[in-house]
Design a protein around this motif. Sequence first.
Motif, short mmCIF file in Angstrom:
data_model
loop_
_atom_site.label_atom_id
_atom_site.label_comp_id
_atom_site.label_asym_id
_atom_site.label_seq_id
_atom_site.Cartn_x
_atom_site.Cartn_y
_atom_site.Cartn_z
N LEU A 84 0.83 -1.20 0.00
CA LEU A 84 0.00 0.00 0.00
C LEU A 84 0.88 1.27 0.00
N SER A 126 -7.95 1.83 -8.20
CA SER A 126 -8.79 0.64 -8.28
C SER A 126 -8.05 -0.48 -9.01
N VAL A 143 -6.08 -2.47 -6.40
CA VAL A 143 -6.84 -3.48 -5.65
C VAL A 143 -6.81 -4.80 -6.42
N ARG A 144 -6.99 -4.70 -7.73
CA ARG A 144 -7.03 -5.94 -8.53
C ARG A 144 -5.65 -6.55 -8.73
N GLY A 177 -4.24 -7.33 -4.90
CA GLY A 177 -5.13 -7.91 -3.91
C GLY A 177 -5.17 -7.11 -2.62
N LEU A 178 -5.05 -5.78 -2.73
CA LEU A 178 -5.05 -4.95 -1.52
C LEU A 178 -6.46 -4.82 -0.95
N ASP A 179 -6.52 -4.46 0.32
CA ASP A 179 -7.78 -4.22 1.01
C ASP A 179 -8.43 -2.95 0.43
N PRO A 180 -9.61 -3.08 -0.18
CA PRO A 180 -10.22 -1.89 -0.81
C PRO A 180 -10.52 -0.76 0.19
N TYR A 181 -10.74 -1.11 1.46
CA TYR A 181 -10.96 -0.05 2.47
C TYR A 181 -9.68 0.78 2.64
N GLN A 182 -8.54 0.07 2.70
CA GLN A 182 -7.27 0.78 2.88
C GLN A 182 -6.94 1.64 1.65
N VAL A 183 -7.28 1.12 0.47
CA VAL A 183 -7.01 1.90 -0.76
C VAL A 183 -7.89 3.15 -0.78
N HIS A 184 -9.14 3.01 -0.32
CA HIS A 184 -9.99 4.20 -0.30
C HIS A 184 -9.57 5.19 0.78
#
Lengths: 248, 212
Positions: free
Chosen positions: B38, B145, B148-149, B152-159
């Motif tokens: 991340l 985005s 994430v794909r 495989g990162l946590d989408p909450y952390q990316v947002h």
Amino acid sequence: MRSRARLVAEEDGRGGTRPAVLHGESPLLLRRTGPRGGDLTVHLVGGAAGPLRGDDLRLDIEVGPGAHLTVHSVAAQLALPGRPGLPPSRYEIHATVAAGATLRWTPEPLIAAAGCDHHTRTVVDVAEGGTLLWRDDLVCGRHHEPSGAVLSDTTVRYAGRTLYRHELHVGPSAPAWSAAAILGGAQALGTIVLAGPALPEPRLLPGEAALMPLAGPGLLATAVGPDIRAVRRALDPLSEGQYSLRPV
Amino acid sequence: MSSLATLLVLADGRLPSGGHAHSGGLEAQVAAGRVRSLGDVEGFLRGRLHTAGLVAAAFAAAAVAGRVADLDAGLDARTPSPALRRASRAQGRALLRAGRAMWSLPAFRDLHHPVALGVLAAAAGLRPLDAAVAAAHGVVTGPASAAVRLLGLDPYQVHALLARLAPSCDEIAASAVSFVHAPADDLPAAGAPLLDIGAELHATWEVRLFAS
């Protein structure tokens, strides 16, 4: 230190190129090197340490119709901090290349010593039918030191249209410059802009490097690497005359 | 008076303009091993925002005021990688196609994405600053985005990362609008060498998840 230098190359009427003007001021000193009678070769000789903060340097180059000029430098340019509180050191280069003329700019690298704040601006205007090889190498810090700040701004126009516009900002004042989008931790970067009627084929170059066709009549070679040797491996074959840039 | 809801429509990732097919150069940097975590994604997005993002925001803002052909040529001169020029024009064409269904657009067919974005913003009655914000926002949300794909990162952390970057997007957009009436050569030209080299390598791959 304020310094102005001017170099005008013109055809000598016997198939060679002569220096009509060869004027330098320390630290921008110009020396004619190489044999008389053929293409003109000039070396930049650093006449003082630096550039240092507060320095204001300007070099004007004019290559007349049918003239062929190569500019090298005898040593790397080392941008140094200088006295705090002074404005950034500035180096402006303006060059024009006429129809049927060739300019090869292949100096040694610029080294951004820790604490420097150096701005370079380059504007090159190449007339239709002129040929350009413009190389700039940058090393971000001396051995085992963090990079100083360098802001470089380059414009190359061909036949009156802007062929290449590029700015690069490295060092402590540049956001995320060493992250994966910009230099990815690499300490050295080199670029060559090629423009004119006779150009090599685009291709990937050894290491992290590519020779890319621009939208207009030119190419850009870009190489990044952990040190200047990696950049040289990728770019030297292009700038050392392996490719003839003259129309055949 | 510009409409906030209209700006949200223009900047929405669900706008059917093909943006989801592009990783903004991230796929090449993931493959090169430069982006794994991340934190690496944050560095990549900040680097992209201050280079390609500033350029895109300035050109989108300027295109709201006109000079479309000059600005399109200006982006050609700032995009040395042919793979990135193709990606930008493909996204520009897709955006114009979507925009024609939404607003009354001039008859442009083939523009770089930031210029097309400015053309849409103008047709929607938005201001240069709106177009700049949409451009800066798009420069980070697209690769985020993709991250994430790809990782495989946590989408909450990316947002959460996107929320942290939002003030920087606003700053970039604010500085971008100061060039609205500047000559095309004087608009920002911040380059990112690894995005160029990575895009050229990526274009040679036989199998890839993203178009660029």
